[in-house]
Design a protein around this motif. Structure first.
Motif, PDB file in Angstrom:
ATOM      1  N   HIS A  99       0.949  -1.213  -0.248  1.00 25.66           N
ATOM      2  CA  HIS A  99      -0.089  -0.017  -0.115  1.00 25.66           C
ATOM      3  C   HIS A  99       0.914   1.371   0.091  1.00 25.66           C
ATOM      4  CE1 HIS A  99      -3.869  -1.993   0.060  1.00 25.66           C
ATOM      5  NE2 HIS A  99      -3.317  -2.730   1.156  1.00 25.66           N
ATOM      6  N   LEU A 100       1.970   1.164   0.563  1.00 26.33           N
ATOM      7  CA  LEU A 100       2.949   2.416   0.626  1.00 26.33           C
ATOM      8  C   LEU A 100       3.430   2.631  -0.932  1.00 26.33           C
ATOM      9  CD1 LEU A 100       5.281   1.721   3.675  1.00 26.33           C
ATOM     10  CD2 LEU A 100       3.673   3.900   3.260  1.00 26.33           C
ATOM     11  N   ALA A 101       3.357   1.463  -1.925  1.00 36.63           N
ATOM     12  CA  ALA A 101       3.997   1.548  -2.973  1.00 36.63           C
ATOM     13  C   ALA A 101       2.681   2.279  -3.903  1.00 36.63           C
ATOM     14  CB  ALA A 101       4.247   0.220  -3.659  1.00 36.63           C
ATOM     15  N   VAL A 102       1.601   1.727  -3.498  1.00 37.75           N
ATOM     16  CA  VAL A 102       0.314   2.204  -4.278  1.00 37.75           C
ATOM     17  C   VAL A 102       0.389   3.909  -4.165  1.00 37.75           C
ATOM     18  CG1 VAL A 102      -1.897   2.486  -4.236  1.00 37.75           C
ATOM     19  CG2 VAL A 102      -0.999   0.043  -4.162  1.00 37.75           C
ATOM     20  N   ASN A 103       0.525   4.140  -2.931  1.00 37.20           N
ATOM     21  CA  ASN A 103       0.292   5.641  -2.265  1.00 37.20           C
ATOM     22  C   ASN A 103       1.274   6.562  -3.359  1.00 37.20           C
ATOM     23  OD1 ASN A 103      -1.885   5.325  -1.122  1.00 37.20           O
ATOM     24  ND2 ASN A 103      -0.657   5.004   1.022  1.00 37.20           N
ATOM     25  N   ALA A 104       2.475   6.002  -3.149  1.00 37.56           N
ATOM     26  CA  ALA A 104       3.732   6.411  -3.931  1.00 37.56           C
ATOM     27  C   ALA A 104       3.421   6.582  -5.537  1.00 37.56           C
ATOM     28  CB  ALA A 104       5.092   5.763  -3.530  1.00 37.56           C
ATOM     29  N   ALA A 105       2.981   5.583  -5.997  1.00 42.79           N
ATOM     30  CA  ALA A 105       2.684   5.604  -7.489  1.00 42.79           C
ATOM     31  C   ALA A 105       1.552   6.772  -7.724  1.00 42.79           C
ATOM     32  CB  ALA A 105       2.029   4.159  -7.752  1.00 42.79           C
ATOM     33  N   PHE A 106       0.563   7.021  -6.881  1.00 44.21           N
ATOM     34  CA  PHE A 106      -0.434   8.221  -7.106  1.00 44.21           C
ATOM     35  C   PHE A 106       0.267   9.362  -7.098  1.00 44.21           C
ATOM     36  CE2 PHE A 106      -3.766   4.927  -5.644  1.00 44.21           C
ATOM     37  CZ  PHE A 106      -4.250   5.067  -7.192  1.00 44.21           C
ATOM     38  N   GLU A 107       1.010   9.711  -6.164  1.00 47.46           N
ATOM     39  CA  GLU A 107       2.041  10.799  -6.123  1.00 47.46           C
ATOM     40  C   GLU A 107       2.883  11.356  -7.217  1.00 47.46           C
ATOM     41  OE1 GLU A 107       1.979  13.055  -3.716  1.00 47.46           O
ATOM     42  OE2 GLU A 107       0.660  12.119  -2.245  1.00 47.46           O
ATOM     43  N   ALA A 108       3.369  10.103  -7.890  1.00 49.27           N
ATOM     44  CA  ALA A 108       4.132  10.097  -9.006  1.00 49.27           C
ATOM     45  C   ALA A 108       3.463  10.589 -10.144  1.00 49.27           C
ATOM     46  CB  ALA A 108       4.967   8.665  -8.932  1.00 49.27           C
ATOM     47  N   PHE A 109       2.192   9.880 -10.236  1.00 50.87           N
ATOM     48  CA  PHE A 109       1.411   9.994 -11.575  1.00 50.87           C
ATOM     49  C   PHE A 109       1.057  11.604 -11.792  1.00 50.87           C
ATOM     50  CE2 PHE A 109      -0.404   5.312 -10.943  1.00 50.87           C
ATOM     51  CZ  PHE A 109       0.779   4.977 -11.560  1.00 50.87           C
ATOM     52  N   ALA A 110       0.498  12.103 -10.570  1.00 51.63           N
ATOM     53  CA  ALA A 110       0.048  13.374 -10.461  1.00 51.63           C
ATOM     54  C   ALA A 110       1.378  14.395 -10.829  1.00 51.63           C
ATOM     55  CB  ALA A 110      -0.335  13.954  -9.113  1.00 51.63           C
ATOM     56  N   ALA A 111       2.851  14.102 -10.133  1.00 49.50           N
ATOM     57  CA  ALA A 111       3.644  14.960 -10.718  1.00 49.50           C
ATOM     58  C   ALA A 111       3.830  14.927 -12.168  1.00 49.50           C
ATOM     59  CB  ALA A 111       4.755  14.499  -9.919  1.00 49.50           C
ATOM     60  N   GLU A 112       4.006  13.899 -12.866  1.00 51.60           N
ATOM     61  CA  GLU A 112       3.989  13.572 -14.047  1.00 51.60           C
ATOM     62  C   GLU A 112       3.180  14.087 -15.025  1.00 51.60           C
ATOM     63  OE1 GLU A 112       4.377   9.365 -14.446  1.00 51.60           O
ATOM     64  OE2 GLU A 112       6.138   8.967 -13.360  1.00 51.60           O
ATOM     65  N   GLU A 113       1.640  14.139 -14.606  1.00 49.67           N
ATOM     66  CA  GLU A 113       0.651  14.708 -15.469  1.00 49.67           C
ATOM     67  C   GLU A 113      -0.067  15.600 -14.658  1.00 49.67           C
ATOM     68  OE1 GLU A 113      -2.845  12.520 -18.353  1.00 49.67           O
ATOM     69  OE2 GLU A 113      -1.303  11.456 -17.247  1.00 49.67           O
ATOM     70  N   PRO A 114       0.443  16.734 -14.501  1.00 45.90           N
ATOM     71  CA  PRO A 114      -0.344  17.743 -13.684  1.00 45.90           C
ATOM     72  C   PRO A 114      -1.650  18.347 -14.300  1.00 45.90           C
ATOM     73  CG  PRO A 114       1.697  18.840 -14.454  1.00 45.90           C
ATOM     74  CD  PRO A 114       1.542  17.410 -14.719  1.00 45.90           C
ATOM     75  N   GLY A 115      -1.406  18.356 -15.588  1.00 49.69           N
ATOM     76  CA  GLY A 115      -2.774  19.015 -16.161  1.00 49.69           C
ATOM     77  C   GLY A 115      -3.991  18.200 -16.010  1.00 49.69           C
ATOM     78  N   ARG A 116      -3.812  16.648 -15.666  1.00 48.85           N
ATOM     79  CA  ARG A 116      -5.162  15.770 -15.336  1.00 48.85           C
ATOM     80  C   ARG A 116      -5.252  15.767 -14.127  1.00 48.85           C
ATOM     81  NH1 ARG A 116      -6.233  10.221 -15.254  1.00 48.85           N
ATOM     82  NH2 ARG A 116      -4.115   9.559 -16.201  1.00 48.85           N
ATOM     83  N   PHE A 117      -4.087  15.416 -13.389  1.00 48.82           N
ATOM     84  CA  PHE A 117      -4.411  15.175 -11.784  1.00 48.82           C
ATOM     85  C   PHE A 117      -4.337  16.402 -10.898  1.00 48.82           C
ATOM     86  CE2 PHE A 117      -2.539  11.194 -13.609  1.00 48.82           C
ATOM     87  CZ  PHE A 117      -3.209  10.180 -12.857  1.00 48.82           C
ATOM     88  N   HIS A 118      -5.314  16.283  -9.839  1.00 49.89           N
ATOM     89  CA  HIS A 118      -5.208  17.293  -8.939  1.00 49.89           C
ATOM     90  C   HIS A 118      -5.275  16.580  -7.502  1.00 49.89           C
ATOM     91  CE1 HIS A 118      -6.800  19.966 -11.974  1.00 49.89           C
ATOM     92  NE2 HIS A 118      -7.547  18.935 -12.429  1.00 49.89           N
ATOM     93  N   ILE A 119      -4.022  16.790  -6.780  1.00 53.69           N
ATOM     94  CA  ILE A 119      -3.940  16.270  -5.389  1.00 53.69           C
ATOM     95  C   ILE A 119      -4.815  17.056  -4.384  1.00 53.69           C
ATOM     96  CG2 ILE A 119      -2.394  15.890  -3.651  1.00 53.69           C
ATOM     97  CD1 ILE A 119      -0.313  14.828  -5.341  1.00 53.69           C
ATOM     98  N   VAL A 120      -5.775  16.551  -3.839  1.00 60.45           N
ATOM     99  CA  VAL A 120      -6.547  17.072  -2.705  1.00 60.45           C
ATOM    100  C   VAL A 120      -6.498  16.624  -1.379  1.00 60.45           C
ATOM    101  CG1 VAL A 120      -8.893  17.675  -2.063  1.00 60.45           C
ATOM    102  CG2 VAL A 120      -8.310  17.755  -4.489  1.00 60.45           C
ATOM    103  N   ASP A 121      -6.205  17.537  -0.327  1.00 60.98           N
ATOM    104  CA  ASP A 121      -5.978  17.287   1.035  1.00 60.98           C
ATOM    105  C   ASP A 121      -7.337  16.451   1.503  1.00 60.98           C
ATOM    106  OD1 ASP A 121      -5.390  16.983   3.817  1.00 60.98           O
ATOM    107  OD2 ASP A 121      -5.027  19.092   4.057  1.00 60.98           O
TER     108      ASP A 121
END
Length: 213
Positions: free
Chosen positions: A166-188
């Protein structure tokens, strides 16, 4: 007829995706926008049948390759029979998980690789991507509390995997958002449900119709 929109909610276990997806769909409906709330795996009879196989597998369970194929098959049916027709009719589709969960869970944590998961998606769902993807982020303490409230002592075949997965899963979402900021929006995802909902609305404000924004 104007094409609708497709928004997905992503994140690890216990981030509040289902709640926030439901609140967004309700908010859109209250402002005169037809919203279709759905989930993955699932959303159609065929995909729901595959969901049961994935979350409660027979025998010893699925190897990573078979799991990825099942997710891709469920998504293919979901896109063809629900998501794409609804968007074409002008509806807004709000989906609790989509492709990026397969990329994170099977591709990264399951070590199949992002290219393999994307190739399955290109074949099964013609590469359809959401207009916006909300990634919810919350502290481990708050997530643990939410999971206890949601699941008690029960869990499914994927949610019950070890912490490193699950740590790997969470890290992957963070990486995807950094790679594609136009589509991804990280929300607290910390705070009350209402507070998180307002952050979600703010994140997708640029694509919201005037009567909603």
């Amino acid at each position: 007829m104007m094409r609708g929109r497709f928004i997905s909610f992503e994140g690890g276990e216990g981030m509040g995706k289902s709640t926030q997806a439901r609140l967004l769909a309700k908010h859109l409906e209250e402002h005169g926008i037809n919203a279709v709330l759905t989930r993955e795996p699932g959303g159609t009879p065929g995909a729901e049948a595959i969901r049961e196989l994935l979350l409660h597998p027979p025998g010893e369970g699925w190897e990573a390759e078979a799991e990825a194929l099942l997710f891709a098959a469920a998504r293919s049916d979901h896109v063809a029979r629900l998501i794409e027709p609804a968007v074409q009719k002008g509806s807004w589709v709000i989906c609790d998980r989509y492709l990026d969960s397969s990329r994170a869970y099977q591709g990264e944590a399951g070590k199949l690789g992002d290219a393999a998961v994307r190739q399955l998606h290109a074949i099964g769902s013609h590469g359809l991507l959401p207009d916006a993807t909300i990634v919810l982020r919350a502290s481990s303490d708050q997530v643990a509390q939410r999971l206890r409230e949601r699941d008690g002592d029960e869990t499914d075949a994927i949610g019950g995997r070890d912490d490193s997965y699950h740590l790997a899963v969470n890290a992957a979402f963070e990486a995807f958002a950094a790679e594609e900021p136009g589509r991804f929006h990280i929300v607290d995802g910390e705070g009350t449900v209402g507070e998180v909902h307002q952050r979600v609305l703010q994140a997708i404000l640029p694509i919201l119709p005037e009567q909603v924004g």
